[in-house]
Enzyme design. Structure first.
Site, PDB file in Angstrom:
ATOM      1  N   THR A  44       6.866  -1.897   1.278  1.00  0.00           N
ATOM      2  CA  THR A  44       6.502  -2.699   0.116  1.00  0.00           C
ATOM      3  C   THR A  44       7.365  -2.343  -1.087  1.00  0.00           C
ATOM      4  OG1 THR A  44       4.211  -2.755   0.882  1.00  0.00           O
ATOM      5  CG2 THR A  44       4.600  -3.357  -1.406  1.00  0.00           C
ATOM      6  N   THR A  45       7.503  -1.048  -1.344  1.00  0.00           N
ATOM      7  CA  THR A  45       8.284  -0.583  -2.493  1.00  0.00           C
ATOM      8  C   THR A  45       9.754  -0.940  -2.344  1.00  0.00           C
ATOM      9  OG1 THR A  45       6.711   1.239  -2.666  1.00  0.00           O
ATOM     10  CG2 THR A  45       8.713   1.428  -3.968  1.00  0.00           C
ATOM     11  N   TYR A 107      -1.197 -12.645   5.629  1.00  0.00           N
ATOM     12  CA  TYR A 107      -1.318 -14.097   5.472  1.00  0.00           C
ATOM     13  C   TYR A 107      -2.044 -14.777   6.630  1.00  0.00           C
ATOM     14  CZ  TYR A 107      -0.469 -18.927   4.264  1.00  0.00           C
ATOM     15  OH  TYR A 107      -0.655 -20.247   3.961  1.00  0.00           O
ATOM     16  N   TYR A 133      -0.364   0.903   8.721  1.00  0.00           N
ATOM     17  CA  TYR A 133      -0.359   0.741   7.262  1.00  0.00           C
ATOM     18  C   TYR A 133      -1.498  -0.182   6.871  1.00  0.00           C
ATOM     19  CZ  TYR A 133       1.693  -0.422   2.629  1.00  0.00           C
ATOM     20  OH  TYR A 133       1.919  -0.623   1.285  1.00  0.00           O
ATOM     21  N   ARG A 138      -2.874  -6.404  -0.063  1.00  0.00           N
ATOM     22  CA  ARG A 138      -1.680  -7.229   0.170  1.00  0.00           C
ATOM     23  C   ARG A 138      -1.791  -8.030   1.465  1.00  0.00           C
ATOM     24  NH1 ARG A 138       3.190  -6.278  -2.858  1.00  0.00           N
ATOM     25  NH2 ARG A 138       2.938  -4.585  -4.353  1.00  0.00           N
ATOM     26  N   LYS A 161      -1.291   5.133   7.128  1.00  0.00           N
ATOM     27  CA  LYS A 161      -1.152   5.131   5.676  1.00  0.00           C
ATOM     28  C   LYS A 161      -2.347   4.363   5.124  1.00  0.00           C
ATOM     29  CE  LYS A 161       1.665   3.422   1.823  1.00  0.00           C
ATOM     30  NZ  LYS A 161       2.857   2.647   1.411  1.00  0.00           N
ATOM     31  N   ILE A 201       2.302   8.831   1.279  1.00  0.00           N
ATOM     32  CA  ILE A 201       3.495   7.987   1.208  1.00  0.00           C
ATOM     33  C   ILE A 201       3.523   7.481  -0.221  1.00  0.00           C
ATOM     34  CG2 ILE A 201       4.631   5.904   2.036  1.00  0.00           C
ATOM     35  CD1 ILE A 201       3.483   6.417   4.777  1.00  0.00           C
TER      36      ILE A 201
END
Length: 291
Positions: A44-45, A107, A133, A138, A161, A201
């Site tokens: 993501t980052t 989504y 994750y 999100r 995570k 993380i």
């Protein structure tokens, strides 16, 4: 595969619309000097949604090449299409990644059975260790604790995570299985480690890798009092790195420090003026930049 300590969720630096690989190399050297346990490119980052497939693979490959075994590389190679995730993970494996970070499919909102099958097939087809994750904010759906426990029976599922914002979720996971849990939020690292997480993380370690490595090392050996001093000092930074959507603030902060050009790809854009002022003041308060 043992995962413990600080894993930096790397930003992807851009310059004039292209990936800035010179800046990426400098960032990786900073991470290694800060004694992080590993790095996580193109999560993501790392703005993975706006990277082309070829860029995505090249960032992983260059990261593995530069690191050259000096720390672990957990490649962000998840997708909301199982076939795409398998493809990216095979490419990450070929590039030398030690493990993959697999985000909950976003989504399309699969059921827990669909989530279980998604991760299981990726592990089966790639034979690369998987870090699950969980980021429902999100992805739209969580990986439930009992689904994590089912997945944990597969030895390739090495960690999760946990970025759902719940310390209790760590206890729920550890009550059901022995999978390694890594915090997905800098501000929850110590609380999560107090109930069994093995590290984080981290977004903030793009900026302060050494300090976060020390904080987590202290917590890992049970010295929570000393670790708390680090948490309190840097908590305002942890908070304000999410003053707008990640990675907008962390790239702005790294721009202030001169580590990167704070460049984004739409739909992400630069930090608002008011938030930029607030972030700079926080960085001064925390001693990240001079007063």
């Amino acid at each position: 595969m043992v995962l413990q300590g600080v894993y930096t969720a790397l930003v992807t630096p851009f310059r004039n619309g292209k990936v800035d690989f010179a800046a990426l190399e400098a960032l990786l050297e900073k991470q290694i000097a800060g004694k992080v346990a590993g790095v996580v490119p193109v999560g993501t980052t790392g703005e993975s949604p706006t990277l082309s497939t070829s860029e995505h693979i090249e960032v992983i490959a260059r990261t593995a090449e530069i690191v050259n075994g000096r720390c672990q590389v957990i490649a962000g190679s998840g997708a909301n299409s199982t076939e795409e995730a398998i493809y990216l993970t095979l490419e990450a494996k070929a590039a030398g990644a030690d493990a993959s970070l697999q985000v909950t499919p976003y989504y399309n909102k699969p059921t827990q059975e669909g989530i279980y099958r998604h991760f299981s097939v990726i592990a089966e087809k790639t034979a690369l260790p998987v870090v699950l994750y969980n980021v429902p904010g999100r992805a739209g759906v969580p990986i439930n604790a009992d689904t994590i426990a089912r997945l944990a029976k597969n030895p390739l599922m090495v960690a999760v995570k946990e970025a759902g914002g719940s310390v209790d979720k760590v206890s729920a996971i550890k009550d059901l299985c022995d999978i390694t849990v890594l915090s997905g939020d800098d501000s929850l690292t110590l609380p999560m480690m107090s109930v069994g997480a093995a590290g984080v993380i981290s977004v903030a370690s793009n900026i302060i890798p050494g300090e976060l490595s020390e904080m987590v090392a202290l917590a890992a050996k049970g010295d929570f009092q000393a670790a708390l001093a680090y948490h309190r000092k840097y908590y305002p930074l942890f908070r304000d790195l999410f003053i707008e959507s990640n990675p907008i603030p962390v790239k702005a902060a790294m721009g202030i420090m001169g580590d990167i050009v704070p460049e984004y790809r739409l739909p992400l854009c630069e930090l608002s003026d008011a938030h930029a002022v607030a972030l700079l003041e926080t960085m001064k308060k925390c001693g990240v930049v001079a007063q």
